[in-house]
Each structure stands twice: as structure tokens, then as C-alpha cells.
Design an enzyme around this catalytic site. Structure first.
Site, PDB file in Angstrom:
ATOM      1  N   VAL A  64       0.815  -1.229   0.000  1.00  0.00           N
ATOM      2  CA  VAL A  64       0.000   0.000   0.000  1.00  0.00           C
ATOM      3  C   VAL A  64       0.843   1.272   0.000  1.00  0.00           C
ATOM      4  O   VAL A  64       0.340   2.346  -0.319  1.00  0.00           O
ATOM      5  CB  VAL A  64      -0.993   0.072   1.194  1.00  0.00           C
ATOM      6  CG1 VAL A  64      -2.135  -0.903   1.051  1.00  0.00           C
ATOM      7  CG2 VAL A  64      -0.294  -0.061   2.539  1.00  0.00           C
ATOM      8  N   ASN A  90      -8.067  -1.271   4.789  1.00  0.00           N
ATOM      9  CA  ASN A  90      -7.965  -2.082   6.008  1.00  0.00           C
ATOM     10  C   ASN A  90      -6.521  -2.416   6.388  1.00  0.00           C
ATOM     11  O   ASN A  90      -6.226  -2.655   7.566  1.00  0.00           O
ATOM     12  CB  ASN A  90      -8.777  -3.365   5.780  1.00  0.00           C
ATOM     13  CG  ASN A  90      -8.456  -4.435   6.782  1.00  0.00           C
ATOM     14  OD1 ASN A  90      -8.931  -4.413   7.914  1.00  0.00           O
ATOM     15  ND2 ASN A  90      -7.619  -5.395   6.388  1.00  0.00           N
ATOM     16  N   TYR A 158       1.555   4.227  16.091  1.00  0.00           N
ATOM     17  CA  TYR A 158       0.264   3.663  15.675  1.00  0.00           C
ATOM     18  C   TYR A 158      -0.866   4.646  15.988  1.00  0.00           C
ATOM     19  O   TYR A 158      -1.722   4.928  15.150  1.00  0.00           O
ATOM     20  CB  TYR A 158       0.057   2.347  16.412  1.00  0.00           C
ATOM     21  CG  TYR A 158      -1.170   1.577  16.004  1.00  0.00           C
ATOM     22  CD1 TYR A 158      -1.172   0.773  14.872  1.00  0.00           C
ATOM     23  CD2 TYR A 158      -2.338   1.629  16.765  1.00  0.00           C
ATOM     24  CE1 TYR A 158      -2.296   0.052  14.497  1.00  0.00           C
ATOM     25  CE2 TYR A 158      -3.466   0.919  16.397  1.00  0.00           C
ATOM     26  CZ  TYR A 158      -3.443   0.130  15.267  1.00  0.00           C
ATOM     27  OH  TYR A 158      -4.560  -0.580  14.903  1.00  0.00           O
ATOM     28  N   ALA A 160      -0.739   7.892  16.482  1.00  0.00           N
ATOM     29  CA  ALA A 160      -0.677   9.092  15.633  1.00  0.00           C
ATOM     30  C   ALA A 160      -1.203   8.777  14.229  1.00  0.00           C
ATOM     31  O   ALA A 160      -1.954   9.566  13.640  1.00  0.00           O
ATOM     32  CB  ALA A 160       0.764   9.593  15.562  1.00  0.00           C
ATOM     33  N   LYS A 162      -3.381   6.523  13.317  1.00  0.00           N
ATOM     34  CA  LYS A 162      -4.832   6.299  13.283  1.00  0.00           C
ATOM     35  C   LYS A 162      -5.607   7.594  13.536  1.00  0.00           C
ATOM     36  O   LYS A 162      -6.696   7.799  12.986  1.00  0.00           O
ATOM     37  CB  LYS A 162      -5.211   5.223  14.295  1.00  0.00           C
ATOM     38  CG  LYS A 162      -4.636   3.833  13.953  1.00  0.00           C
ATOM     39  CD  LYS A 162      -5.096   3.315  12.606  1.00  0.00           C
ATOM     40  CE  LYS A 162      -4.715   1.863  12.376  1.00  0.00           C
ATOM     41  NZ  LYS A 162      -5.183   1.348  11.085  1.00  0.00           N
TER      42      LYS A 162
END
Ligand code: NAD
Length: 255
Positions: A64, A90, A158, A160, A162
Site C-alpha cells: 500500500v 484495512n 500507531y 498518531a 490512526k
């Protein structure tokens, strides 16, 4: 069937929630473009979709964080199925070395932000114009409950990443609403997938978290996949820019 006639591109489809969503979306009539960095996981998902929904999926490997990979997924999906209606962002990582900012190395921070945030950006960049061309549709970004509340066990890269996914979701919802592209985030609580199970060093650590969940159990990938199904379907046609919290109540548990 709730997704009949729709094409859905799902990232991180080779494991956990992405795998379960691929099966569910296909069972509900969607043509699924399943993508992941790992071939083995994708093959497992393709087999499950075949067994569970009796149909094939387009299973494509890639990263990604790589714009060329993302662009080729979108192009291949549109070539195969003629349209794109749903993007389910996802894919995500939670590296072991992600701790407090005081202890974190810059590589861990950067890779986490690259996969969890830049990956969402790149997928949106390439998929949203196709979704708009199909007359509108749905983008679903996976954030996390840790974007909403602080935690005494820090995971700052993680968290930050999200939090930024939530902000980006709202900006995109406003920009692309006029083209009937809805953009929503899901904030899962702790869900039993390989990503979470790897985190528990002991039963005690597991129980500590379990005690915080009013509904008394960890989430299952199906709990999140059903929320995504709603957001992917036309049932949510007046819903955009939301933070859909699916967490067993953990974020409202003050004490
Ligand atoms: P998982 O590890 O089971 O699956 C994630 C998938 O993403 C894997 O198949 C992996 O190969 C893929 N992936 C990782 N890096 C990639 C990359 N660079 N390019 C393409 N694919 C890549 O994880 P999961 O628990 O199913 O998590 C799914 C999403 O839910 C993630 O965004 C995660 O942050 C989020 N989330 C999980 C929990 C939880 O408790 N499990 C809670 C909140 C949010």
C-alpha cells in the site's frame, strides 16, 4: 444481497478482518479485488471466498505504500469488473518496537506512518476518481479506538497514524460528498486477529485488557466486517465523515 452489482477493493485482505470482510462482501454479492503484501495469505482468502461464497476474487499482491502497486490494483479491478464502488482501506501494521516517543526509533515511526496513513492516502488518490466515475460509492478507512482515547501502554506511532486517518476521513468526506463518494472511518476496539494476539505476552496482560470491555469479550473479525458491510452498502447512503466505533464499549468505560 446487500452488495449486488458492486465492486470492492479491500487492502490487507490476506489476514484478520480483511480476510473475513472479503468472504462476507463476496457472500453479499460483491466482486472483490483482494490485495495484500503477502501471497500466501491472499491465496488462503481466495480459497475461503471460493468455499464460502462460491465465487472467485481478483487477488493481487503489492504494498500500500507503493503508488505503482496501488494504481495497478485499481486499474486491474476496473479492467476486470468494469467499475469500482467501494474502497476498504484495512491494511495496517502495529510493530513491536512501537512504544513511547521517548523510546521509539525513527524507522519504526516512519514505517508505521507510511503503511497506516500514506497507504490510505495512496489508495484514496487512485480509487476515489474511479468510484466517482461509477456514480459514487463508499470509502471505508480503518482507524482504531486508540485514536479516540489515550492508553497507559503507549503505541505512539500507531496512535498518531490512526488519529490522522480520522482527520483525513473527514476532509475527504467533505471534498467528495458532492460526487456522492462517502468516506467513513471504523474505530475497532481490540479484535482477536493475528495483529492483536501477537501483542499479548501473557494471560495476565490479556485479562487486564479484557476487564476494560463492558461487553466482556474481545471483538471478532466478523464484528468489524459487519460494520464495514453496512458502510459499503447503500443502506448507509446518508452517512459520511463518521467515526463508527465498534469496540465492545471500551472507549466509554471511564473506570
Ligand atoms: P492483520 O495483521 O491480521 O492483517 C493486516 C493485513 O495487512 C495483513 O494481511 C498484512 O499482510 C497486510 N499488510 C501489512 N502491511 C501491508 C502493506 N504495506 N501493504 C499491503 N498489505 C499490508 O491485522 P488486523 O487485526 O486484521 O487489522 C486490520 C486493520 O484493523 C488494521 O488497519 C489495524 O490497524 C486495524 N485495527 C486492528 C485492531 C485489532 O485489535 N486487531 C484494533 C483496531 C484497529
Amino acid at each position: 444481497m446487500r452488495l449486488e452489482g458492486k465492486t470492492a477493493l479491500i487492502t490487507g485482505a490476506g489476514s484478520g478482518m480483511g480476510r473475513v470482510a472479503s468472504v462476507l462482501f463476496a457472500q453479499e454479492g460483491a466482486r472483490v479485488v483482494a490485495t495484500d503484501i503477502g501471497r500466501d495469505g491472499l491465496d488462503g482468502t481466495a480459497a475461503l471466498v471460493g468455499a464460502g461464497a462460491g465465487r472467485s476474487i481478483l487477488a493481487l499482491t503489492g504494498d500500500v505504500t507503493n503508488a505503482a502497486d496501488v494504481e495497478s490494483w485499481v486499474r486491474a479491478g476496473v479492467e476486470r469488473y468494469g467499475r469500482l464502488d467501494v474502497l476498504y482501506n484495512n491494511a495496517g501494521i502495529f510493530p513491536d518496537a512501537d512504544r513511547s516517543v521517548l523510546e521509539m526509533d525513527e524507522e519504526t515511526y516512519q514505517r508505521t506512518l507510511d503503511v497506516n496513513l500514506k497507504g490510505v492516502m495512496l489508495c484514496c488518490k487512485h480509487a476515489i476518481p474511479e468510484i466517482a466515475r461509477s456514480g459514487g460509492g463508499s470509502v471505508i478507512n480503518v482507524a482504531s479506538f486508540v485514536a479516540l482515547v489515550g492508553c497507559t501502554v503507549p503505541q505512539d506511532a500507531y496512535t498518531a497514524s490512526k488519529g490522522a486517518v480520522l482527520a483525513l476521513t473527514k476532509s475527504l468526506a467533505v471534498q467528495f460528498g458532492p460526487q456522492r463518494v462517502r468516506v467513513n472511518a471504523i474505530c475497532p476496539g481490540p479484535v482477536l486477529t493475528p495483529l492483536l494476539v501477537d501483542l499479548f505476552p501473557s494471560e495476565e496482560e490479556k485479562d487486564k485488557r479484557l476487564r476494560r470491555i463492558p461487553l466482556g469479550r474481545f471483538g471478532l473479525p466478523e464484528d468489524i466486517a459487519y460494520a464495514a458491510l453496512y458502510l459499503a452498502s447503500d443502506e448507509s447512503s446518508w452517512t459520511t465523515g463518521t467515526e463508527f466505533v465498534v469496540d465492545g464499549g471500551i472507549t466509554v468505560n471511564y473506570f
